[in-house]
Design a protein around this motif. Sequence first.
Motif, PDB file in Angstrom:
ATOM      1  N   HIS A 176       0.823  -1.211   0.000  1.00 29.33           N
ATOM      2  CA  HIS A 176       0.000   0.000   0.000  1.00 29.33           C
ATOM      3  C   HIS A 176       0.858   1.262   0.000  1.00 29.33           C
ATOM      4  O   HIS A 176       0.354   2.346  -0.274  1.00 29.33           O
ATOM      5  CB  HIS A 176      -0.948   0.010   1.196  1.00 29.33           C
ATOM      6  CG  HIS A 176      -2.125  -0.885   1.021  1.00 29.33           C
ATOM      7  ND1 HIS A 176      -3.032  -0.732   0.003  1.00 29.33           N
ATOM      8  CD2 HIS A 176      -2.547  -1.973   1.710  1.00 29.33           C
ATOM      9  CE1 HIS A 176      -3.965  -1.661   0.088  1.00 29.33           C
ATOM     10  NE2 HIS A 176      -3.688  -2.435   1.111  1.00 29.33           N
ATOM     11  N   PRO A 180      -1.479   3.316  -3.098  1.00 33.59           N
ATOM     12  CA  PRO A 180      -2.313   4.512  -2.993  1.00 33.59           C
ATOM     13  C   PRO A 180      -1.834   5.653  -3.873  1.00 33.59           C
ATOM     14  O   PRO A 180      -2.551   6.614  -4.104  1.00 33.59           O
ATOM     15  CB  PRO A 180      -2.193   4.875  -1.506  1.00 33.59           C
ATOM     16  CG  PRO A 180      -1.840   3.611  -0.834  1.00 33.59           C
ATOM     17  CD  PRO A 180      -0.959   2.900  -1.815  1.00 33.59           C
ATOM     18  N   VAL A 184      -6.392   8.763  -6.740  1.00 37.02           N
ATOM     19  CA  VAL A 184      -7.403   9.086  -5.743  1.00 37.02           C
ATOM     20  C   VAL A 184      -8.542   9.770  -6.487  1.00 37.02           C
ATOM     21  O   VAL A 184      -8.335  10.423  -7.510  1.00 37.02           O
ATOM     22  CB  VAL A 184      -6.865   9.997  -4.619  1.00 37.02           C
ATOM     23  CG1 VAL A 184      -5.776   9.305  -3.842  1.00 37.02           C
ATOM     24  CG2 VAL A 184      -6.353  11.320  -5.183  1.00 37.02           C
ATOM     25  N   THR A 199     -12.039  -0.295  -2.843  1.00 35.46           N
ATOM     26  CA  THR A 199     -10.717   0.246  -3.240  1.00 35.46           C
ATOM     27  C   THR A 199     -10.768   1.711  -3.665  1.00 35.46           C
ATOM     28  O   THR A 199      -9.772   2.228  -4.149  1.00 35.46           O
ATOM     29  CB  THR A 199     -10.048  -0.578  -4.365  1.00 35.46           C
ATOM     30  OG1 THR A 199     -10.756  -0.389  -5.598  1.00 35.46           O
ATOM     31  CG2 THR A 199      -9.992  -2.067  -4.020  1.00 35.46           C
ATOM     32  N   ARG A 201     -10.231   5.560  -3.274  1.00 37.60           N
ATOM     33  CA  ARG A 201      -9.240   6.268  -2.459  1.00 37.60           C
ATOM     34  C   ARG A 201      -9.491   7.768  -2.525  1.00 37.60           C
ATOM     35  O   ARG A 201      -9.906   8.290  -3.567  1.00 37.60           O
ATOM     36  CB  ARG A 201      -7.822   5.952  -2.942  1.00 37.60           C
ATOM     37  CG  ARG A 201      -7.451   4.472  -2.899  1.00 37.60           C
ATOM     38  CD  ARG A 201      -5.990   4.284  -3.305  1.00 37.60           C
ATOM     39  NE  ARG A 201      -5.601   2.886  -3.324  1.00 37.60           N
ATOM     40  CZ  ARG A 201      -5.568   2.129  -4.418  1.00 37.60           C
ATOM     41  NH1 ARG A 201      -5.904   2.658  -5.573  1.00 37.60           N
ATOM     42  NH2 ARG A 201      -5.189   0.878  -4.350  1.00 37.60           N
ATOM     43  N   ILE A 219      -4.163   9.357   3.035  1.00 35.98           N
ATOM     44  CA  ILE A 219      -4.937   8.730   1.960  1.00 35.98           C
ATOM     45  C   ILE A 219      -5.874   7.704   2.597  1.00 35.98           C
ATOM     46  O   ILE A 219      -5.437   6.835   3.346  1.00 35.98           O
ATOM     47  CB  ILE A 219      -4.018   8.051   0.935  1.00 35.98           C
ATOM     48  CG1 ILE A 219      -3.218   9.098   0.167  1.00 35.98           C
ATOM     49  CG2 ILE A 219      -4.828   7.198  -0.040  1.00 35.98           C
ATOM     50  CD1 ILE A 219      -2.264   8.519  -0.850  1.00 35.98           C
ATOM     51  N   GLU A 221      -8.520   4.646   2.020  1.00 34.08           N
ATOM     52  CA  GLU A 221      -8.895   3.612   1.050  1.00 34.08           C
ATOM     53  C   GLU A 221     -10.026   2.782   1.637  1.00 34.08           C
ATOM     54  O   GLU A 221      -9.926   2.290   2.767  1.00 34.08           O
ATOM     55  CB  GLU A 221      -7.709   2.712   0.712  1.00 34.08           C
ATOM     56  CG  GLU A 221      -8.077   1.616  -0.287  1.00 34.08           C
ATOM     57  CD  GLU A 221      -6.921   0.676  -0.575  1.00 34.08           C
ATOM     58  OE1 GLU A 221      -6.882   0.093  -1.663  1.00 34.08           O
ATOM     59  OE2 GLU A 221      -6.059   0.519   0.299  1.00 34.08           O
ATOM     60  N   TRP A 227     -12.719   1.922   6.261  1.00 34.19           N
ATOM     61  CA  TRP A 227     -11.684   2.821   5.729  1.00 34.19           C
ATOM     62  C   TRP A 227     -10.334   2.460   6.321  1.00 34.19           C
ATOM     63  O   TRP A 227     -10.200   2.268   7.520  1.00 34.19           O
ATOM     64  CB  TRP A 227     -12.020   4.282   6.065  1.00 34.19           C
ATOM     65  CG  TRP A 227     -13.200   4.819   5.313  1.00 34.19           C
ATOM     66  CD1 TRP A 227     -14.460   5.010   5.784  1.00 34.19           C
ATOM     67  CD2 TRP A 227     -13.219   5.224   3.940  1.00 34.19           C
ATOM     68  NE1 TRP A 227     -15.283   5.492   4.806  1.00 34.19           N
ATOM     69  CE2 TRP A 227     -14.539   5.648   3.641  1.00 34.19           C
ATOM     70  CE3 TRP A 227     -12.273   5.264   2.924  1.00 34.19           C
ATOM     71  CZ2 TRP A 227     -14.927   6.107   2.398  1.00 34.19           C
ATOM     72  CZ3 TRP A 227     -12.658   5.725   1.682  1.00 34.19           C
ATOM     73  CH2 TRP A 227     -13.951   6.134   1.412  1.00 34.19           C
ATOM     74  N   TYR A 229      -6.266   3.850   6.408  1.00 29.33           N
ATOM     75  CA  TYR A 229      -5.595   5.131   6.259  1.00 29.33           C
ATOM     76  C   TYR A 229      -4.090   4.934   6.103  1.00 29.33           C
ATOM     77  O   TYR A 229      -3.485   4.078   6.764  1.00 29.33           O
ATOM     78  CB  TYR A 229      -5.878   6.024   7.469  1.00 29.33           C
ATOM     79  CG  TYR A 229      -7.350   6.245   7.704  1.00 29.33           C
ATOM     80  CD1 TYR A 229      -8.051   7.204   6.992  1.00 29.33           C
ATOM     81  CD2 TYR A 229      -8.044   5.474   8.636  1.00 29.33           C
ATOM     82  CE1 TYR A 229      -9.417   7.398   7.197  1.00 29.33           C
ATOM     83  CE2 TYR A 229      -9.406   5.660   8.844  1.00 29.33           C
ATOM     84  CZ  TYR A 229     -10.086   6.617   8.122  1.00 29.33           C
ATOM     85  OH  TYR A 229     -11.423   6.796   8.324  1.00 29.33           O
TER      86      TYR A 229
END
Length: 340
Positions: A176, A180, A184, A199, A201, A219, A221, A227, A229
Amino acid sequence: MAQTIQIKRGTRAELTTYGALKAGELGFCTDTKEIYIGDGTSNSMVGRALSGPEASRPAAASVGRLYYVTSGANMGYLYFDSGSAWVRVNVLSLADLTGSIDNVADGTTYAKVLKADITAGHPNKVSDGTNTKTAAEIATHINDAAKHRLINDTGAAITDLWSAQKIKNEIELAKHNIEPQASVKDQNLTAPPASPAETDRYIIPAGATGAWAGKTNQIAEYTSGAWAYYVPAVGWTAYVDDEQKIYSWNGTAWVRTGGALQTITAGNGLTGGGQADSVTLTVGAGNGITVGATSVAAKPGKGILVNATGIEANIDSESLVYDAANGNRLMVAAIDGGTF
């Protein structure tokens, strides 16, 4: 002249047709080479095992005789006369076996196991041909924490041993750090979307509420109904879908990629830059350039004029000549080299 003694003879079929031989009479089948002796009622093949119900078996007295049981509980058994007892020759089931497994010789497929090495039906020793260890010795070795690290999924020390699932989870978490950065959906939503897709973001802005409260610049996700983070590290980049622009984390803020590389000095012709979408051109008045609301003129009335309709050339007919008859060309009217 020597005498020749012959017994009754003929084919096996002829004997069957003939019927029972007289008691003590012999018969020879010329086609099957069998010899029969009669008792006046039936014919018995010479050399054939005696047969009948087990109760009709004669007393054991002649070594070598065989008796086959034709009916009753022991039907199918063959007995041998030892001279003093009838000994069973064939065995029909394991229950008929006597003795022990020690009577079975070692072979290429099966081998003996010592009784001392069996505990509750299981071998209690392991051997590689050189080393022989008991189950207790093996267990002691395996459970010796001094020899083996114990699985500790909550540990963080370099000597802690993790399970395969824990290792997989850590690898996914490490991935990750890159994933990420791919994309987004937005960086300006202050409240988490009501129905995010798996998924999805987002970059969390300042002032976020709900589940995002206190997660500024992280971020978020959405995965498995919750969620997750990720705190950005310097150099992370993210493509913002709704803006179609790329942002990078510089350790303090998300900035447009390349914005930090723009250097524009105000007062020297250009102002602005940085992350702005526009750059303002400021033309210094009093240096032969006039700036109007819709035009920029260099030398008013002569030279080049830029206005709302495009670019115009004002011809003074002295230095420049417009030749419409010759392909609409601009020509130099006079060239003066001047004096020394």
